[in-house]
Scaffold this motif. Structure first.
Motif, mmCIF file in Angstrom:
data_model
loop_
_atom_site.group_PDB
_atom_site.id
_atom_site.type_symbol
_atom_site.label_atom_id
_atom_site.label_comp_id
_atom_site.label_asym_id
_atom_site.label_seq_id
_atom_site.Cartn_x
_atom_site.Cartn_y
_atom_site.Cartn_z
ATOM 1 N N LEU A 196 0.831 -1.208 0.000
ATOM 2 C CA LEU A 196 0.000 0.000 0.000
ATOM 3 C C LEU A 196 0.867 1.261 0.000
ATOM 4 C CD1 LEU A 196 -2.897 1.121 0.194
ATOM 5 C CD2 LEU A 196 -2.619 1.063 2.700
ATOM 6 N N ALA A 197 1.894 1.226 0.776
ATOM 7 C CA ALA A 197 2.820 2.376 0.843
ATOM 8 C C ALA A 197 3.515 2.574 -0.492
ATOM 9 C CB ALA A 197 3.852 2.145 1.942
ATOM 10 N N GLU A 198 3.830 1.438 -1.133
ATOM 11 C CA GLU A 198 4.528 1.562 -2.432
ATOM 12 C C GLU A 198 3.591 2.169 -3.457
ATOM 13 O OE1 GLU A 198 6.743 -1.331 -5.676
ATOM 14 O OE2 GLU A 198 6.045 -2.166 -3.777
ATOM 15 N N LYS A 199 2.297 1.733 -3.405
ATOM 16 C CA LYS A 199 1.325 2.265 -4.357
ATOM 17 C C LYS A 199 1.128 3.765 -4.141
ATOM 18 C CE LYS A 199 -3.349 1.379 -6.033
ATOM 19 N NZ LYS A 199 -4.589 0.568 -5.850
ATOM 20 N N ARG A 200 1.051 4.182 -2.847
ATOM 21 C CA ARG A 200 0.896 5.619 -2.555
ATOM 22 C C ARG A 200 2.110 6.410 -3.020
ATOM 23 N NH1 ARG A 200 -0.566 6.672 3.452
ATOM 24 N NH2 ARG A 200 -2.396 5.443 2.752
ATOM 25 N N LEU A 201 3.278 5.831 -2.839
ATOM 26 C CA LEU A 201 4.516 6.510 -3.260
ATOM 27 C C LEU A 201 4.544 6.706 -4.764
ATOM 28 C CD1 LEU A 201 7.227 7.643 -2.292
ATOM 29 C CD2 LEU A 201 8.198 5.366 -2.544
ATOM 30 N N LYS A 202 4.068 5.683 -5.513
ATOM 31 C CA LYS A 202 4.043 5.803 -6.969
ATOM 32 C C LYS A 202 3.066 6.910 -7.389
ATOM 33 C CE LYS A 202 5.349 1.032 -8.208
ATOM 34 N NZ LYS A 202 4.900 -0.227 -8.832
ATOM 35 N N GLN A 203 1.914 6.993 -6.669
ATOM 36 C CA GLN A 203 0.961 8.044 -7.015
ATOM 37 C C GLN A 203 1.550 9.442 -6.734
ATOM 38 O OE1 GLN A 203 -2.559 7.067 -4.739
ATOM 39 N NE2 GLN A 203 -3.346 5.646 -6.322
ATOM 40 N N LEU A 234 4.663 10.221 -6.742
ATOM 41 C CA LEU A 234 5.713 10.471 -7.733
ATOM 42 C C LEU A 234 5.090 10.907 -9.056
ATOM 43 C CD1 LEU A 234 8.742 10.372 -8.308
ATOM 44 C CD2 LEU A 234 8.482 7.956 -8.930
ATOM 45 N N LYS A 235 3.976 10.194 -9.414
ATOM 46 C CA LYS A 235 3.293 10.549 -10.650
ATOM 47 C C LYS A 235 2.735 11.970 -10.577
ATOM 48 C CE LYS A 235 -0.306 8.796 -13.750
ATOM 49 N NZ LYS A 235 -1.349 7.765 -13.946
ATOM 50 N N SER A 236 2.137 12.294 -9.417
ATOM 51 C CA SER A 236 1.609 13.662 -9.238
ATOM 52 C C SER A 236 2.733 14.714 -9.300
ATOM 53 C CB SER A 236 0.899 13.780 -7.887
ATOM 54 O OG SER A 236 -0.192 12.916 -7.833
ATOM 55 N N LEU A 237 3.847 14.356 -8.669
ATOM 56 C CA LEU A 237 4.994 15.286 -8.685
ATOM 57 C C LEU A 237 5.511 15.480 -10.091
ATOM 58 C CD1 LEU A 237 6.912 16.957 -6.950
ATOM 59 C CD2 LEU A 237 8.347 14.925 -6.702
ATOM 60 N N ARG A 238 5.514 14.351 -10.899
ATOM 61 C CA ARG A 238 5.990 14.478 -12.276
ATOM 62 C C ARG A 238 5.027 15.358 -13.084
ATOM 63 N NH1 ARG A 238 6.112 9.356 -13.551
ATOM 64 N NH2 ARG A 238 8.279 9.020 -12.890
ATOM 65 N N SER A 239 3.729 15.157 -12.866
ATOM 66 C CA SER A 239 2.735 15.986 -13.576
ATOM 67 C C SER A 239 2.884 17.475 -13.197
ATOM 68 C CB SER A 239 1.318 15.505 -13.226
ATOM 69 O OG SER A 239 1.116 14.184 -13.628
ATOM 70 N N PHE A 240 3.091 17.676 -11.885
ATOM 71 C CA PHE A 240 3.264 19.064 -11.432
ATOM 72 C C PHE A 240 4.514 19.694 -12.054
ATOM 73 C CE2 PHE A 240 5.101 22.079 -8.355
ATOM 74 C CZ PHE A 240 4.091 23.023 -8.329
ATOM 75 N N ALA A 241 5.596 18.874 -12.124
ATOM 76 C CA ALA A 241 6.839 19.373 -12.723
ATOM 77 C C ALA A 241 6.647 19.697 -14.203
ATOM 78 C CB ALA A 241 7.950 18.345 -12.537
ATOM 79 N N LEU A 242 5.895 18.827 -14.904
ATOM 80 C CA LEU A 242 5.632 19.091 -16.326
ATOM 81 C C LEU A 242 4.801 20.375 -16.496
ATOM 82 C CD1 LEU A 242 4.873 15.451 -17.608
ATOM 83 C CD2 LEU A 242 6.851 16.874 -18.189
ATOM 84 N N GLU A 243 3.756 20.515 -15.625
ATOM 85 C CA GLU A 243 2.934 21.724 -15.703
ATOM 86 C C GLU A 243 3.770 22.977 -15.409
ATOM 87 O OE1 GLU A 243 -0.188 22.454 -16.538
ATOM 88 O OE2 GLU A 243 -0.451 20.367 -17.207
ATOM 89 N N LEU A 244 4.638 22.821 -14.392
ATOM 90 C CA LEU A 244 5.507 23.959 -14.027
ATOM 91 C C LEU A 244 6.451 24.307 -15.157
ATOM 92 C CD1 LEU A 244 6.225 25.886 -11.709
ATOM 93 C CD2 LEU A 244 7.936 24.216 -10.961
#
Length: 506
Positions: free
Chosen positions: A1-8, A10-20
């Protein structure tokens, strides 16, 4: 569960970085566009500025060219005007406006301080070098500007050099065979004596020679005359000087000496000669050889000139001063049509003989003892002719308002004589201007003394001196009116003394 949350995350952070990143790129493009636009605007503004600078430079050049053309045309117009003045025999009138001085606020102690502050206001201005503007105002009335035109107008900042520069050309006329008269006219305290003589010493009223820049017309005229004479053949000219004052309608010789050699003023009178000219018998004429001797004699005469303090002027002159410089030119009557060798011989004999004339005048020896004794010189003496031209330099006493000057007793009587003689001078000019059959020269000793000069026998220049202060407005307007009337006088072309014209044989 922790790994799944971490992947989410990371994905959100990558999306935020792309938007930024995308947002940063958009903003960068926007800012870059704004910078490029600003650079383009600056370039356009620089180009426009350069165009304006080019246009301004072209306009400056055009203005300079127009100004130069205007100055040339003004000089031509002035030359034509002077020629017209010569032909008509008009009186040249120059006007000098003095600066406001400390005694302007101190004069007239009977005036209240508030009224005095309102009086200490400049109302006369030099608009240009030919126009005077006067602001005329009365309580309860609108201010009216009046203008007066003269041949030359000097502002308060113009120097003695500038004044004399316009006078000097007249002096050349002396050696060309014309009489010249220069007189200063104006109210008391308006700067006449300063203009004619320069600053005066407190202890004896002689004018100071220390500061050459401050010298007035009389000492400068003497220097210029002797400079002009120095360019002529030696011995062909000599100069005499007389100094008189007209005080209480009487003429006094200020160079006369008593039996002990002491100088004192002797009363003289004016008579009319057989030729119709006016003369002062027994008037003292001193021969001078340079400007220093001339100035020494003038200073000697000035120490006898009558002065009294008034509320307007602490050293008010109470008499009219007339300094006359007479130039005698020695010429040969048979110079016309001679050969070059004969002319040179004649000039040499002229020099030999003419050198005796000044010595004769100075030592008061008999004519026979001073004349050349050799046959050649006796023959040359008989062929010589003397032509006299005269420079009269006049410092008139100032017109005066009794209420302003506060004079009483004997000084009040002096004021009455001064004002009457100046009125007589104005009457004479009025009669000449209107071409009346009778000109009232005999109404005053002053006009009789100056009759030949005023009446057309001399090139006449009147130097109007006025104060710019409000409290002297009435007197200044009177002086400007006098100058305007003087300009209207047409006396006919001034006569030149009879100089033979040498013609060399070929």
């Amino acid at each position: 569960l922790a790994e799944k949350r971490l992947k989410q995350d990371l994905k959100s952070l990558r999306s935020f970085a792309l938007e930024l990143s995308k947002d940063f790129q958009r903003q960068s493009k926007t800012y870059l566009y704004q910078v490029l636009t600003a650079v383009q605007e600056i370039q356009l503004q620089n180009e426009a500025l350069q165009m304006f600078q080019i246009k301004a430079f072209d306009l400056e050049q055009s203005l300079q060219e127009v100004t130069e053309r205007y100055e040339k045309e003004k000089q031509k117009r002035r030359a034509l005007h002077n020629s017209l003045v010569e032909l008509r025999g008009n009186i040249r009138v120059h006007c000098r406006i003095r600066p406001l001085l400390p005694f302007d606020t101190a004069a007239g102690h009977s005036i209240s301080q508030d009224r005095q502050r309102s009086f200490s206001e400049k109302v006369a201005y030099a608009v240009d070098d030919e126009t005077v503007l006067v602001k005329c105002s009365r309580p309860g009335h609108a201010s009216i500007n009046k203008t007066f035109q003269f041949e030359r107008v000097y502002s308060a900042s113009e120097s003695q050099d500038a004044v004399f520069a316009d006078v000097a050309p007249l002096l050349t006329s002396l050696l060309d065979g014309y009489n010249v008269c220069i007189m200063a006219y104006g109210q008391t305290g308006s700067g006449k004596t300063y203009t004619m003589l320069g600053p005066q010493l407190e202890e004896n009223f002689a004018f100071s020679l220390e500061d050459e820049l401050e010298l007035g017309i009389i000492p400068r005229a003497a220097q210029e005359v002797f400079r002009l004479i120095s360019e002529k053949p030696p011995g062909s000219y000599w100069v005499e000087v007389s100094v008189v004052e007209v005080y209480n309608n009487e003429i006094f010789d200020l160079l006369a000496k008593d039996s002990c050699g002491k100088v004192f003023g002797v009363k003289r009178d004016v008579v009319t000669t057989r030729e119709g000219k006016n003369d002062v018998p027994l008037l003292t004429h001193e021969t001078v050889e340079n400007a220093s001797e001339f100035l020494h004699l003038v200073n000697r005469g000035l120490q006898l000139r009558v002065r009294h303090p008034t509320l307007v002027h602490a050293h008010s002159s109470r008499s009219h001063l007339v300094v006359t410089l007479t130039i005698t030119t020695i010429i040969s009557e048979d110079n016309c049509g001679t050969s070059w060798e004969d002319e040179q011989t004649s000039q040499r004999l002229n020099k030999e003989v003419s050198c005796t004339f000044p010595q004769k005048m100075r030592d008061n020896k008999s004519t026979s003892s001073s004349r050349a004794s050799s046959p050649a010189q006796l023959e040359a003496t008989e062929k010589l002719k003397q032509v006299k031209t005269r420079l009269q330099l006049v410092d008139l006493a100032g017109s005066e308002c009794v209420g302003m000057s506060g004079v009483t007793g004997a000084v009040l009587r002096e004021t009455s004589f001064i004002n009457r003689s100046l009125s007589a001078l104005a009457d004479v000019l009025g009669a000449i201007a209107e071409q009346r059959s009778h000109v009232p020269y005999r109404n005053s000793k002053l006009t009789r003394l100056l009759q030949d000069s005023i009446g057309g026998d001399a090139k006449l220049l009147v130097m109007l001196c006025i104060s710019p202060d409000q409290k002297y407005l009435t007197e200044s307007m009177q002086s400007l009116g006098f100058g305007t009337r003087a300009r209207q006088v047409q006396r006919g072309q001034v006569k030149k003394k009879n100089f033979p014209v040498p013609s060399k044989a070929k």
